[in-house]
Design a protein around this motif. Structure first.
Motif, PDB file in Angstrom:
ATOM      1  N   GLN A  52       0.828  -1.205   0.000  1.00 40.55           N
ATOM      2  CA  GLN A  52       0.000   0.000   0.000  1.00 40.55           C
ATOM      3  C   GLN A  52       0.858   1.248   0.000  1.00 40.55           C
ATOM      4  O   GLN A  52       0.543   2.240  -0.669  1.00 40.55           O
ATOM      5  N   LEU A  53       1.936   1.223   0.754  1.00 39.08           N
ATOM      6  CA  LEU A  53       2.860   2.354   0.769  1.00 39.08           C
ATOM      7  C   LEU A  53       3.471   2.565  -0.607  1.00 39.08           C
ATOM      8  O   LEU A  53       3.599   3.701  -1.088  1.00 39.08           O
ATOM      9  N   ASP A  54       3.829   1.487  -1.268  1.00 40.08           N
ATOM     10  CA  ASP A  54       4.450   1.549  -2.587  1.00 40.08           C
ATOM     11  C   ASP A  54       3.500   2.128  -3.632  1.00 40.08           C
ATOM     12  O   ASP A  54       3.931   2.784  -4.587  1.00 40.08           O
ATOM     13  N   ALA A  55       2.212   1.902  -3.457  1.00 38.34           N
ATOM     14  CA  ALA A  55       1.233   2.346  -4.456  1.00 38.34           C
ATOM     15  C   ALA A  55       0.787   3.784  -4.262  1.00 38.34           C
ATOM     16  O   ALA A  55       0.172   4.372  -5.154  1.00 38.34           O
ATOM     17  N   ALA A  56       1.076   4.373  -3.113  1.00 38.73           N
ATOM     18  CA  ALA A  56       0.566   5.701  -2.792  1.00 38.73           C
ATOM     19  C   ALA A  56       1.352   6.781  -3.525  1.00 38.73           C
ATOM     20  O   ALA A  56       2.582   6.718  -3.628  1.00 38.73           O
ATOM     21  N   ALA A  57       0.640   7.785  -4.019  1.00 41.07           N
ATOM     22  CA  ALA A  57       1.279   8.935  -4.662  1.00 41.07           C
ATOM     23  C   ALA A  57       1.362  10.137  -3.737  1.00 41.07           C
ATOM     24  O   ALA A  57       2.216  11.002  -3.904  1.00 41.07           O
ATOM     25  N   HIS A  58       0.447  10.208  -2.771  1.00 41.88           N
ATOM     26  CA  HIS A  58       0.439  11.284  -1.787  1.00 41.88           C
ATOM     27  C   HIS A  58       0.121  10.681  -0.421  1.00 41.88           C
ATOM     28  O   HIS A  58      -0.452   9.593  -0.321  1.00 41.88           O
ATOM     29  N   ARG A  59       0.432  11.400   0.606  1.00 47.05           N
ATOM     30  CA  ARG A  59       0.187  10.891   1.950  1.00 47.05           C
ATOM     31  C   ARG A  59      -1.294  10.634   2.204  1.00 47.05           C
ATOM     32  O   ARG A  59      -1.661   9.756   2.984  1.00 47.05           O
ATOM     33  N   THR A  60      -2.150  11.398   1.562  1.00 43.10           N
ATOM     34  CA  THR A  60      -3.582  11.210   1.760  1.00 43.10           C
ATOM     35  C   THR A  60      -4.078   9.912   1.132  1.00 43.10           C
ATOM     36  O   THR A  60      -5.227   9.520   1.365  1.00 43.10           O
ATOM     37  N   ASP A  61      -3.249   9.244   0.329  1.00 42.58           N
ATOM     38  CA  ASP A  61      -3.627   7.944  -0.232  1.00 42.58           C
ATOM     39  C   ASP A  61      -3.512   6.817   0.793  1.00 42.58           C
ATOM     40  O   ASP A  61      -3.967   5.701   0.534  1.00 42.58           O
ATOM     41  N   LEU A  62      -2.881   7.073   1.916  1.00 37.54           N
ATOM     42  CA  LEU A  62      -2.626   6.037   2.909  1.00 37.54           C
ATOM     43  C   LEU A  62      -3.705   6.057   3.985  1.00 37.54           C
ATOM     44  O   LEU A  62      -3.841   7.044   4.724  1.00 37.54           O
ATOM     45  N   ALA A  63      -4.474   4.976   4.052  1.00 38.24           N
ATOM     46  CA  ALA A  63      -5.524   4.857   5.057  1.00 38.24           C
ATOM     47  C   ALA A  63      -5.096   3.821   6.094  1.00 38.24           C
ATOM     48  O   ALA A  63      -4.821   2.666   5.745  1.00 38.24           O
ATOM     49  N   PRO A  64      -5.030   4.185   7.362  1.00 38.26           N
ATOM     50  CA  PRO A  64      -4.631   3.211   8.389  1.00 38.26           C
ATOM     51  C   PRO A  64      -5.587   2.026   8.436  1.00 38.26           C
ATOM     52  O   PRO A  64      -6.811   2.183   8.327  1.00 38.26           O
ATOM     53  N   GLY A  65      -5.012   0.849   8.563  1.00 40.49           N
ATOM     54  CA  GLY A  65      -5.820  -0.351   8.698  1.00 40.49           C
ATOM     55  C   GLY A  65      -5.872  -0.841  10.126  1.00 40.49           C
ATOM     56  O   GLY A  65      -5.358  -0.197  11.048  1.00 40.49           O
ATOM     57  N   ASP A  66      -6.504  -2.012  10.325  1.00 44.40           N
ATOM     58  CA  ASP A  66      -6.637  -2.572  11.663  1.00 44.40           C
ATOM     59  C   ASP A  66      -5.382  -3.297  12.119  1.00 44.40           C
ATOM     60  O   ASP A  66      -5.234  -3.591  13.305  1.00 44.40           O
ATOM     61  N   THR A  67      -4.504  -3.603  11.194  1.00 43.33           N
ATOM     62  CA  THR A  67      -3.292  -4.362  11.503  1.00 43.33           C
ATOM     63  C   THR A  67      -2.077  -3.448  11.453  1.00 43.33           C
ATOM     64  O   THR A  67      -1.943  -2.616  10.551  1.00 43.33           O
ATOM     65  N   VAL A  68      -1.187  -3.601  12.425  1.00 42.83           N
ATOM     66  CA  VAL A  68       0.111  -2.926  12.393  1.00 42.83           C
ATOM     67  C   VAL A  68       1.127  -3.920  11.842  1.00 42.83           C
ATOM     68  O   VAL A  68       1.290  -5.023  12.377  1.00 42.83           O
ATOM     69  N   TRP A  69       1.794  -3.513  10.755  1.00 38.98           N
ATOM     70  CA  TRP A  69       2.771  -4.385  10.103  1.00 38.98           C
ATOM     71  C   TRP A  69       4.169  -4.025  10.579  1.00 38.98           C
ATOM     72  O   TRP A  69       4.589  -2.873  10.521  1.00 38.98           O
ATOM     73  N   VAL A  70       4.859  -5.034  11.088  1.00 41.75           N
ATOM     74  CA  VAL A  70       6.169  -4.853  11.697  1.00 41.75           C
ATOM     75  C   VAL A  70       7.229  -5.534  10.840  1.00 41.75           C
ATOM     76  O   VAL A  70       7.044  -6.684  10.418  1.00 41.75           O
ATOM     77  N   ASN A  71       8.296  -4.809  10.547  1.00 39.14           N
ATOM     78  CA  ASN A  71       9.461  -5.386   9.876  1.00 39.14           C
ATOM     79  C   ASN A  71      10.635  -5.437  10.847  1.00 39.14           C
ATOM     80  O   ASN A  71      10.965  -4.419  11.482  1.00 39.14           O
ATOM     81  N   LEU A  72      11.234  -6.607  10.962  1.00 36.99           N
ATOM     82  CA  LEU A  72      12.481  -6.789  11.702  1.00 36.99           C
ATOM     83  C   LEU A  72      13.528  -7.188  10.684  1.00 36.99           C
ATOM     84  O   LEU A  72      13.534  -8.321  10.192  1.00 36.99           O
ATOM     85  N   ASP A  73      14.382  -6.240  10.311  1.00 37.26           N
ATOM     86  CA  ASP A  73      15.272  -6.449   9.179  1.00 37.26           C
ATOM     87  C   ASP A  73      16.696  -6.735   9.613  1.00 37.26           C
ATOM     88  O   ASP A  73      17.298  -5.965  10.385  1.00 37.26           O
ATOM     89  N   HIS A  74      17.217  -7.821   9.067  1.00 39.58           N
ATOM     90  CA  HIS A  74      18.637  -8.145   9.234  1.00 39.58           C
ATOM     91  C   HIS A  74      19.493  -7.151   8.467  1.00 39.58           C
ATOM     92  O   HIS A  74      20.598  -6.805   8.895  1.00 39.58           O
ATOM     93  N   GLY A  75      18.995  -6.688   7.335  1.00 39.30           N
ATOM     94  CA  GLY A  75      19.748  -5.731   6.527  1.00 39.30           C
ATOM     95  C   GLY A  75      18.835  -4.930   5.623  1.00 39.30           C
ATOM     96  O   GLY A  75      17.735  -5.357   5.256  1.00 39.30           O
ATOM     97  N   LEU A  76      19.283  -3.724   5.270  1.00 36.94           N
ATOM     98  CA  LEU A  76      18.608  -2.858   4.321  1.00 36.94           C
ATOM     99  C   LEU A  76      19.635  -2.332   3.335  1.00 36.94           C
ATOM    100  O   LEU A  76      20.784  -2.074   3.696  1.00 36.94           O
ATOM    101  N   HIS A  77      19.212  -2.178   2.083  1.00 39.77           N
ATOM    102  CA  HIS A  77      20.084  -1.562   1.095  1.00 39.77           C
ATOM    103  C   HIS A  77      20.245  -0.080   1.417  1.00 39.77           C
ATOM    104  O   HIS A  77      19.326   0.571   1.934  1.00 39.77           O
TER     105      HIS A  77
END
Length: 956
Positions: free
Chosen positions: A898-923
């Motif tokens: 959903q974040l990837d598809a948004a063109a403006h901040r107003t395109d992002l609607a909070p959902g019922d689930t919080v998505w958590v990333n635990l990353d070993h590495g990032l580019h």
């Protein structure tokens, strides 16, 4: 009608700078002569073409009662009349110089005003009408008399009007055209915004007043003396009470002084008194020279830690008030910025007053850019066409004459991205002749024929290092010129990365005298439906999207993580601890200031909790000096754990730009490492009806998917390799083969599939084997999840093995899962703000807390954001996570997709689930939206990896 139309077309498309305006002169804010601001509400009429209306509106008695109203200063397209247009460098009209489109929006402005009762009569002298900025071409009438016309949008123009003034009912009429021949010289990367956008002022000019004056105030660093000479077109006297100076104009006087610098901006108040006027002077003594191949001020080489600054306000465009300008300078000073390039035109003159007062080095840039001619190989470029040279010289003169008395201005810039040509040479020769006390800059000609510095844009780290080592060639080498990156580290969206790597090079090689980050502020336009609008949001047929949002500040002037990182990278005091943690080395990185204005504090923390703190005595080191300072002994009662010292340099007293206690610099270093978390298996998985139980956790018996830890519901836990591409991931269109976002999508990393190969229940572990791979290709990631438990805690070890020929790095590598209920986040690790592998210098290890919403970074175009680096443990939604090794933490109320598809901040609607990333590495981030990509050491390469997390329910 046809005759009048021809006249209009002639002056709009005439390559000359205009007619009727007075010669340029020095600008000053006030004198004891009368002045009248004509800012305010004006009557306004908009026409589609330059010849749609006649000129009768300029006559006294014209009835404009049915006209609209606009605010001056202002842009009519930001006040409901027409729409803004954004292009980076493409002209938004056919390139046929000097011709412009027939559909040429034209705004007629009308203001009726009375003179103040105490305005001097005709026998008391004359008056001038001054316009400080009008885009792009204007014709002016006063009381029905045609005063003339002018081009040069960001430059002042004055007309003599004393003989036309009346006590009451003066009619000022101004016709402004959006497009003119001057538009070909103003193709800067910004919104095209027509209007009278700077001040309009009526100035009384008493008999015997100074029409122009030039303050020469040099400094001899050997003797400690300054020499002052004020040249004026009329005789007068110059007094400087603090120096005991009382001398005639044109006569030099030498006295002991404190010099002016960006670090110690000492100004002396003086007065230029002529027969008719007293003009206040703010005098800064300093000498700029090119010596031994370096830019030296007051005998010392300077290191520019700068930004490029367009003038911008999200509601008013380039119509900035004094409070906004002051806010900019204060923010720069508080973030250790010491220099500003006025890209790509002279700023409002009051901004330079603030630079004088508060202390910033300034590269003052002429209102000149012809970048759109690059599309045709620079054919017909005005700067190499003698017909345009008078206009170029006029622009140079109006900049130099207006700003010549500002000590903050140390270099004049001929313009930006205008190719090369005879016109630039003429400008340089004129400037060198008029003001030999400053240096001349221009980036576009790498032969440096006309300039005093070798200036480049967006050069990669490796080439910058070659220049620093003297391994580059070319005519500029033969002259041993200093090197500046007039633009680097493109601050578009999430980034820039690699700032610290550039700064290390600048500080290692004398010839590298720093650079200017592009740029200061996002040019988002406040929009009720989109939050902030960018190119294309107003229906432009030709536009460059959100490329206009590439600043270190968000449009509302909140600092971005990039500015916080830049502050840390360029901090003027270096604080480094030794391996044992017993001493700290403090180095003064200022060019002029000692450390007597700073106080130092220390704190000793264990696992992020402060155990003890105090003040640290540091000697008042002079510029370039360093000292080893002994730290106190750690408290004997300190608990076991990861121990860190944090030393800060604070303002010991309030200044004009920050309060007492403001943090200027800090350093953090370890005394002991943290023990790695682990789970010793105390039992194996227990099968049940549709579920497998292991310690506090429940798993789906068929898929091996984690469902719950204690009472915490968990959904969708799996390996994640995708991120919503950043502006820097997507890269510049000129570098298609190195745009990682494009390459990642070509591989299909945004749509990987997860194949379940096996669910294995062993004696002490639950093992889930999968393969993660995109469709239509043979590459993949063999992924094994091994779960163990010691009873109350759950251990997860993820092993990843690449398969196939991976030719590009990964966007991210870690796990993602959803929590049904989460808001508060606590963590121990890097913070308080976001950080990525090549933008983590400002990430301080500590205990932090936030809401999920506060973790988000509000980039104008949504993209990957909000990661916290070096996290040891985190608590969110009733779940505690510990990592080995440290990990990146991200949490948001929408999915990556959903974040990837948004063109403006107003395109992002909070959902019922919080998505958590635990990353070993990032580019890494880099700044490839215009500059280089991440350095290879920040690549997240597809190679075997193993990482562990320990999960448990947070106890009440």
């Amino acid at each position: 009608m046809s005759s009048r139309t021809t006249t209009v077309t002639a002056y709009v498309e005439d390559v000359s700078p205009g007619s009727g305006a007075l010669p340029p002169r020095a600008w000053y804010a006030s004198s004891d002569a009368a002045s009248l601001s004509l800012n305010g509400i004006w009557a306004f009429r908009l026409s589609r073409t330059a010849d749609a209306e006649d000129d009768s509106f300029a006559e006294v008695g014209y009835d404009a009662g049915d006209w609209a109203r606009v605010e001056v200063p202002g842009h009519w397209v930001l006040q409901g009349h027409g729409s803004p247009v954004y292009t980076n460098h493409l002209y938004p009209f056919p390139v046929d110089p000097p011709r412009v489109p027939t559909e040429n929006p034209t705004g007629d402005h009308l203001r009726v005003f009375d003179l103040p009762a105490d305005w001097p009569g005709p026998s008391g002298g004359g008056a001038v009408l001054r316009f400080d900025g009008v885009e792009s071409c204007a014709r002016v009438w006063l009381n029905g008399t045609d005063l003339g016309e002018f081009k040069g949008s960001r430059l002042p123009h004055e007309f003599a009007v004393g003989h036309l003034l009346r006590a009451r009912g003066n009619v000022l009429a101004v016709r402004v055209h959006q497009w003119s021949a001057g538009s070909y010289l103003e193709d800067q990367d910004q919104w095209w915004l027509p209007g009278v956008f700077r001040d309009v002022t009526l100035l009384h000019r008493p008999a015997g007043c100074a029409l122009d004056f030039f303050v020469h105030a040099s400094y001899d660093h050997v003797s400690g003396e300054g020499t002052l000479r004020v040249d004026s077109d009329v005789d007068g006297r110059v007094t400087v009470p603090d120096l005991g100076v009382d001398t005639a104009t044109g006569e030099p006087v030498t006295v002991p002084v404190e010099p002016w610098s960006a670090e110690l901006p000492r100004l002396y108040d003086g007065v230029l008194a002529t027969q008719g006027e007293r003009i206040p002077l703010r005098i800064g003594f300093r000498t700029v020279e090119l010596a031994d191949g370096l830019i030296r001020v007051n005998g010392r080489a300077v290191l520019f830690k700068g930004v490029n600054r367009h003038e911008w306000h999200p509601e008013k465009g380039r119509a900035l008030d004094l409070a906004t300008m002051r806010e900019d300078v204060l923010l720069m000073k508080r973030h250790n910025v010491n220099a500003v390039r006025t890209s790509h035109y002279p700023p409002h003159p009051a901004f330079l007053d603030l630079c004088d007062e508060l202390g910033l080095w300034v590269i003052d840039e002429c209102d000149l850019e012809t970048h759109g001619f690059a599309e045709q190989g620079w054919r017909d470029n005005p700067v190499d066409d003698d017909r345009w040279t008078p206009a170029l010289l006029d622009r140079a003169a109006r900049m130099v004459e207006r700003d010549k008395n500002h000590p903050s201005v140390v270099l004049w810039s001929l313009g930006n991205e205008a190719g090369t040509g005879r016109g630039l040479t003429a400008m340089a020769e004129w400037i060198h002749g008029r003001d030999p006390s400053r240096l001349v800059h221009y980036e576009g000609d790498h032969t440096c024929r006309d300039t005093d510095v070798y200036s480049r844009m967006y050069t990669g780290h490796a080439e910058v290092e070659r220049v620093g080592r003297g391994l580059d060639g070319g005519p500029h080498r033969r002259r041993e010129l200093p090197y500046l990156l007039c633009e680097y580290a493109h601050a578009m969206g999430n980034g820039p990365g690699g700032l610290a790597d550039y700064q290390r090079l600048f500080e290692a090689h004398d010839r590298l005298q720093g650079g200017f980050v592009w740029e200061w502020i996002d040019h988002g336009i406040a929009h009720p439906g989109l939050g902030y609008a960018y190119g294309g949001d107003f229906g432009e047929e030709l536009h460059d999207g959100n490329f206009v949002c590439d600043g270190l500040l968000f449009p509302d002037r909140r600092p971005s993580p990039g500015l916080v990182e830049f502050k840390k990278v360029i901090e003027p005091v270096t604080i480094e601890g030794d391996a044992s943690g017993g001493t700290v080395r403090v180095r003064n990185g200022y060019d002029f200031a000692g450390l007597s204005a700073l106080a130092f504090t220390w704190s000793y923390r264990v696992d992020g909790e402060t155990v003890d703190s105090g003040f640290l005595p540091v000697p008042p080191l002079e510029p370039g000096e360093s000292a080893e300072v002994k730290l106190p002994a750690p408290p004997a009662t300190a608990p076991a754990g990861e121990a860190l010292w944090t030393v800060r340099a604070l303002l010991a007293a309030g200044t004009a730009w920050a309060p007492e206690g403001h943090v200027v610099a800090w350093g953090q270093f370890g005394r002991s490492a943290r023990p790695a978390p682990s789970v010793a298996a105390a039992g194996g998985p227990v099968p049940g009806e549709g579920l497998i139980t292991l310690g506090p956790a429940s798993f789906d018996a068929r898929t091996g998917a984690l469902r719950r830890v204690g009472a915490v519901d968990i959904t969708g836990l799996r390996l994640d390799v995708w991120r919503a591409t950043t502006d820097n991931d997507d890269g510049a269109a000129s570098q298609p083969d190195a745009r990682y976002g494009r390459l990642w999508r070509r591989l299909g990393l945004h749509r990987v599939q997860h194949r379940l190969d096996a669910v294995e229940s062993g004696d002490d572990a639950l093992t889930v084997r999968t393969r993660v791979a995109p469709a239509a290709g043979e590459i993949g990631l063999s992924t094994v999840y091994r779960w163990t438990s010691d009873g109350p805690r759950l251990g997860l070890t993820v092993s990843v093995t690449p398969e196939g020929d991976w030719t590009v790095p990964l966007p991210r590598l870690g796990i993602r899962f959803g929590l049904s209920s989460a808001d508060r986040v606590r963590w121990y690790g890097g913070g308080p703000g976001e950080a990525y592998p090549d933008s983590a210098t400002a990430s301080e290890v500590g205990r932090w807390q936030s809401t999920v919403d506060e973790l988000q970074t509000p980039y104008v175009r949504p993209q990957e954001n909000g990661a916290r680096a070096g996290v040891r443990w985190a608590e969110i939604g009733g779940l505690r996570v510990e990592g080995d090794p440290e990990f990146f933490l991200t949490a948001r109320r929408w999915t990556t997709e959903q974040l990837d598809a948004a063109a403006h901040r107003t395109d992002l609607a909070p959902g019922d689930t919080v998505w958590v990333n635990l990353d070993h590495g990032l580019h890494g981030l880099g700044s490839q939206s215009c500059g280089p990509g991440p350095l290879p050491r920040y690549f997240l390469r597809a190679e075997p990896a193993r990482f562990t997390f320990v999960l448990s329910e947070v106890s009440a």
